[in-house]
Design an enzyme around this catalytic site. Structure first.
Site, PDB file in Angstrom:
ATOM      1  N   ASN A  49     -35.816  21.674  24.092  1.00 23.29           N
ATOM      2  CA  ASN A  49     -34.823  21.029  24.972  1.00 23.29           C
ATOM      3  C   ASN A  49     -33.629  21.938  25.286  1.00 23.29           C
ATOM      4  OD1 ASN A  49     -34.113  20.897  22.246  1.00 23.29           O
ATOM      5  ND2 ASN A  49     -32.833  19.095  22.543  1.00 23.29           N
ATOM      6  N   TYR A  50     -33.543  23.059  24.589  1.00 24.27           N
ATOM      7  CA  TYR A  50     -32.319  23.864  24.666  1.00 24.27           C
ATOM      8  C   TYR A  50     -32.670  25.245  25.174  1.00 24.27           C
ATOM      9  CZ  TYR A  50     -27.891  25.852  22.924  1.00 24.27           C
ATOM     10  OH  TYR A  50     -26.671  26.449  22.811  1.00 24.27           O
ATOM     11  N   GLN A  82       8.245   2.129   3.308  1.00 29.87           N
ATOM     12  CA  GLN A  82       9.049   2.127   2.088  1.00 29.87           C
ATOM     13  C   GLN A  82       9.220   3.584   1.667  1.00 29.87           C
ATOM     14  OE1 GLN A  82       7.126   0.673  -1.458  1.00 29.87           O
ATOM     15  NE2 GLN A  82       9.017  -0.107  -2.337  1.00 29.87           N
ATOM     16  N   ALA A 136       0.825  -1.213   0.000  1.00 29.38           N
ATOM     17  CA  ALA A 136       0.000   0.000   0.000  1.00 29.38           C
ATOM     18  C   ALA A 136       0.855   1.256   0.000  1.00 29.38           C
ATOM     19  CB  ALA A 136      -0.920  -0.009   1.213  1.00 29.38           C
ATOM     20  N   LYS A 185     -34.493  13.092  18.304  1.00 27.23           N
ATOM     21  CA  LYS A 185     -33.077  12.984  18.675  1.00 27.23           C
ATOM     22  C   LYS A 185     -32.977  12.567  20.129  1.00 27.23           C
ATOM     23  CE  LYS A 185     -30.695  15.629  20.854  1.00 27.23           C
ATOM     24  NZ  LYS A 185     -30.045  16.744  21.551  1.00 27.23           N
ATOM     25  N   GLY A 191       1.109  -8.110 -15.872  1.00 30.20           N
ATOM     26  CA  GLY A 191       2.138  -9.117 -16.108  1.00 30.20           C
ATOM     27  C   GLY A 191       1.467 -10.372 -16.669  1.00 30.20           C
ATOM     28  N   ARG A 244      -3.668   8.910 -10.052  1.00 31.59           N
ATOM     29  CA  ARG A 244      -4.821   9.026 -10.960  1.00 31.59           C
ATOM     30  C   ARG A 244      -6.146   9.247 -10.231  1.00 31.59           C
ATOM     31  NH1 ARG A 244      -4.047   3.856 -14.616  1.00 31.59           N
ATOM     32  NH2 ARG A 244      -2.622   3.288 -12.950  1.00 31.59           N
TER      33      ARG A 244
HETATM   34  C1  UD1 Z   1       1.958  -5.382 -10.772  1.00 33.25           C
HETATM   35  C2  UD1 Z   1       2.643  -6.694 -11.186  1.00 33.25           C
HETATM   36  C3  UD1 Z   1       1.943  -7.250 -12.426  1.00 33.25           C
HETATM   37  C4  UD1 Z   1       0.477  -7.440 -12.143  1.00 33.25           C
HETATM   38  C5  UD1 Z   1      -0.155  -6.139 -11.638  1.00 33.25           C
HETATM   39  C6  UD1 Z   1      -1.547  -6.401 -11.144  1.00 33.25           C
HETATM   40  C7  UD1 Z   1       4.982  -6.498 -10.588  1.00 33.25           C
HETATM   41  C8  UD1 Z   1       6.341  -6.197 -11.044  1.00 33.25           C
HETATM   42  N1  UD1 Z   1       4.031  -6.430 -11.486  1.00 33.25           N
HETATM   43  O1  UD1 Z   1       2.178  -4.459 -11.821  1.00 33.25           O
HETATM   44  O2  UD1 Z   1       2.524  -8.487 -12.793  1.00 33.25           O
HETATM   45  O3  UD1 Z   1      -0.190  -7.894 -13.292  1.00 33.25           O
HETATM   46  O4  UD1 Z   1       0.586  -5.606 -10.523  1.00 33.25           O
HETATM   47  O5  UD1 Z   1      -2.185  -5.196 -10.844  1.00 33.25           O
HETATM   48  O6  UD1 Z   1       4.791  -6.821  -9.419  1.00 33.25           O
HETATM   49  N2  UD1 Z   1       3.728  -0.902  -4.601  1.00 33.25           N
HETATM   50  C9  UD1 Z   1       4.405  -0.575  -3.468  1.00 33.25           C
HETATM   51  N3  UD1 Z   1       5.697  -0.148  -3.578  1.00 33.25           N
HETATM   52  C10 UD1 Z   1       6.310  -0.050  -4.763  1.00 33.25           C
HETATM   53  C11 UD1 Z   1       5.599  -0.400  -5.929  1.00 33.25           C
HETATM   54  C12 UD1 Z   1       4.324  -0.824  -5.813  1.00 33.25           C
HETATM   55  O7  UD1 Z   1       3.876  -0.646  -2.362  1.00 33.25           O
HETATM   56  O8  UD1 Z   1       7.477   0.332  -4.780  1.00 33.25           O
HETATM   57  C13 UD1 Z   1       2.339  -1.352  -4.472  1.00 33.25           C
HETATM   58  C14 UD1 Z   1       1.388  -0.403  -5.156  1.00 33.25           C
HETATM   59  O9  UD1 Z   1       0.880   0.544  -4.222  1.00 33.25           O
HETATM   60  C15 UD1 Z   1       0.301  -1.336  -5.625  1.00 33.25           C
HETATM   61  C16 UD1 Z   1       1.022  -2.647  -5.881  1.00 33.25           C
HETATM   62  O10 UD1 Z   1       2.218  -2.577  -5.156  1.00 33.25           O
HETATM   63  O11 UD1 Z   1      -0.678  -1.568  -4.600  1.00 33.25           O
HETATM   64  C17 UD1 Z   1       1.297  -2.893  -7.364  1.00 33.25           C
HETATM   65  O12 UD1 Z   1       2.143  -1.887  -7.876  1.00 33.25           O
HETATM   66  P1  UD1 Z   1       1.993  -1.302  -9.330  1.00 33.25           P
HETATM   67  O13 UD1 Z   1       3.039  -0.305  -9.531  1.00 33.25           O
HETATM   68  O14 UD1 Z   1       0.589  -0.906  -9.589  1.00 33.25           O
HETATM   69  O15 UD1 Z   1       2.359  -2.577 -10.212  1.00 33.25           O
HETATM   70  P2  UD1 Z   1       1.901  -2.868 -11.686  1.00 33.25           P
HETATM   71  O16 UD1 Z   1       2.834  -2.214 -12.609  1.00 33.25           O
HETATM   72  O17 UD1 Z   1       0.465  -2.620 -11.842  1.00 33.25           O
END
Ligand code: UD1
Ligand code: MG
Length: 481
Positions: free
Chosen positions: A391-392, A76, A10, A356, A144, A16
């Site tokens: 009431n008030y 992170q 997260a 209320k 992916g 977006r």
């Molecule tokens: C990722 C997957 C992809 C999959 C897709 C599904 C990888 C490399 N790719 O791609 O195979 O089909 O999700 O939606 O894993 N996040 C972090 N820290 C980071 C990067 C991401 O917490 O440094 C979290 C994001 O908040 C998100 C999730 O990881 O909740 C996925 O990250 P995102 O950058 O959306 O990955 P995708 O490119 O969509």
């Protein structure tokens, strides 16, 4: 008991959404997106839950801890990819993990606990190094792809940007939900590099590493692919919200026996509980922890949040919050039930009535045009039309107590604190400032004076004067002098 860690990703920005609020905190179906995922995660009875937070972690961290107080937050600082995020999570756990590790993204609110549990059970039974929750989608762009060999064994996950022409045709995609053998994950994470198009550490590269080491990898293709869908902008959020609602309504209609006349205009949140033979009429929203008993009819045009409605009740065109409506009671049309309203069995809160912090006893009725605040109304009592419980006093709130089987007149004002006894009555227009003993009739308006001929003298030549003259026993001429 097996050792199971859930890592919730997260930390991403979610730009977006174009919002001050972090993406995974946006609400849909009665909960935040991450709230849905954390609820699903409970179904696998994790020994530990780690949330990786980064962007707006001052919002996300407390929210996660409010829902799962024992969760570990891993910060992170820079978002360098999913592989990096999981490495940060493992570091927060002391640098190594054993047992099963499940990685979920925080923006998949439709993910169900039973699907996640089945996925994890299959992963553990097959003793795999890595399992992928996959799905077959119409448009795989951006995901992916799951690359399999001729036997159907999973070889790798190839990201959109790395995929060649043939791989881009693959419609089986990685949902982003993965399960790992903890020991394998611990030793694989440091070996994941960032030498790729995005310059990120791809968690999905762990699949290739497992294959190279001769370990088993598998994908569990979820037929209900919507459960793996994420929301990146508000249009997708609305679409997911609609889908969650559709599923909730379908559950109540088919599994429990609730009649929903117009599913398109009915919204029911996840934690609401309904009973058999409840009928819901159009434009109704049942929110929060609302509970509705058997045979009750709700709607049209009702919003109830955290309300409890008994069996066989009727609620029409009403807005209610933190209110209790007893069995067989009748509410509306156009009632406003504010927090602390408790209506007894068979009671009535009628048209244009606001209540209320008030207890209205069994069979008691407040039928028309009234405000009832900080009051206690005994069973069987009837409150006249247009009554204000004042009431008030400008500084503090006070209570009004009306006893059992009292009958109060129309257009009364009860100036709190005041008590009207059991079986007492009040005349029309009474302003009750002092207690009324049981059985007494209170009247506060002075004797009526009629100024004879007033309209003719003071409003001569008007329709009012003409009407008065025409009605005079002496005929029209009588008022001419
Ligand atoms: C990722 C997957 C992809 C999959 C897709 C599904 C990888 C490399 N790719 O791609 O195979 O089909 O999700 O939606 O894993 N996040 C972090 N820290 C980071 C990067 C991401 O917490 O440094 C979290 C994001 O908040 C998100 C999730 O990881 O909740 C996925 O990250 P995102 O950058 O959306 O990955 P995708 O490119 O969509
Ligand atoms: Mg994504």
């Amino acid at each position: 008991m097996s050792n199971l860690t859930v890592i919730v990703l997260a930390a991403g920005g979610g730009t977006r959404m174009k919002s001050k609020t972090m993406k995974v905190l946006h609400r849909v179906g009665g909960r935040s997106m991450v709230g849905h995922v954390l609820a699903a995660a409970q179904s696998v009875a994790p020994t530990s839950v780690v949330a990786v937070v980064g962007h707006q972690r001052e919002q996300v961290g407390p929210h996660v801890l409010a829902l799962v107080p024992e969760a570990v937050l891993a910060v992170q600082e820079t978002q360098e990819g999913t592989g990096h995020a999981v490495r940060v999570a493992v570091e927060a756990l002391g640098g190594e993990v054993s047992g099963t590790v499940v990685v979920v993204t925080a923006d998949t609110p439709l993910l169900r606990g039973d699907s996640l549990a089945a996925f994890v059970a299959e992963h553990e039974a097959a003793e795999r190094a890595v399992s992928i929750l996959s799905g077959e989608v119409e448009d795989p762009f951006g995901y992916g792809r799951i690359v399999r060999d001729a036997e159907g064994d999973v070889l790798a996950i190839v990201e959109q940007k790395e995929a060649d022409h043939d791989q881009r045709e693959i419609r089986e995609i990685n949902s982003g939900i993965l399960a790992f053998d903890g020991a394998f994950l611990t030793e694989a994470l440091p070996r994941i590099g960032n030498d790729n198009v995005k310059g990120e550490y791809y968690l999905t590269d762990a699949v290739g590493l497992a294959r190279d080491a001769g370990l088993t990898v598998g994908a569990h293709c979820l037929a209900d692919v919507k459960q793996t869908e994420g929301a990146n902008d508000r249009a997708q959020l609305a679409a997911l919200g609609k889908e969650i609602n559709r599923r909730i309504l379908h559950h109540w209609m088919t599994e429990v026996g609730v009649t929903i006349m117009d599913p398109d205009s009915t919204w029911i949140e996840d934690d609401v509980v309904l009973s058999r033979d409840v009928t819901i009429l159009p434009n109704t929203q049942l929110l929060g922890a609302t509970v509705v008993g058997e045979d009750t009819v709700i709607g049209p045009d009702v919003t109830l949040e955290d309300c409890e409605v008994g069996a066989g009740a009727r609620v029409v065109r009403t807005h209610g919050q933190l209110a209790v409506v007893g069995d067989g009671a009748d509410v509306g049309p156009w009632a406003y039930l504010r927090p602390g309203t408790r209506l007894g069995a068979g009671g009535k809160i009628g048209t244009f009535v606001e209540t209320k912090n008030s207890e209205i006893g069994a069979g008691a009725k407040v039928p028309h045009l009234s405000y009832v605040g900080d009051a206690e109304i005994g069973e069987g009592t009837n409150i006249g039309a247009g009554t204000i419980f004042a009431n008030y006093d400008g500084t503090a709130k006070h209570r009004t107590v009306v006893g059992r089987h009292a009958k109060t007149g129309s257009n009364n004002t009860f100036v709190a604190p005041v008590t009207i006894g059991d079986g007492a009555g009040t005349g029309g227009g009474t302003v009750v400032r002092e207690d009324v003993p049981p059985g007494a009739l209170a009247v506060s308006a002075g004797p009526q004076r009629n100024l004879e001929g007033w309209a003719g003298r003071r409003r001569p030549g008007t329709a009012q004067a003409d009407a008065a003259a025409a009605a005079s026993p002496d005929g029209p001429a009588a008022s001419d002098d």
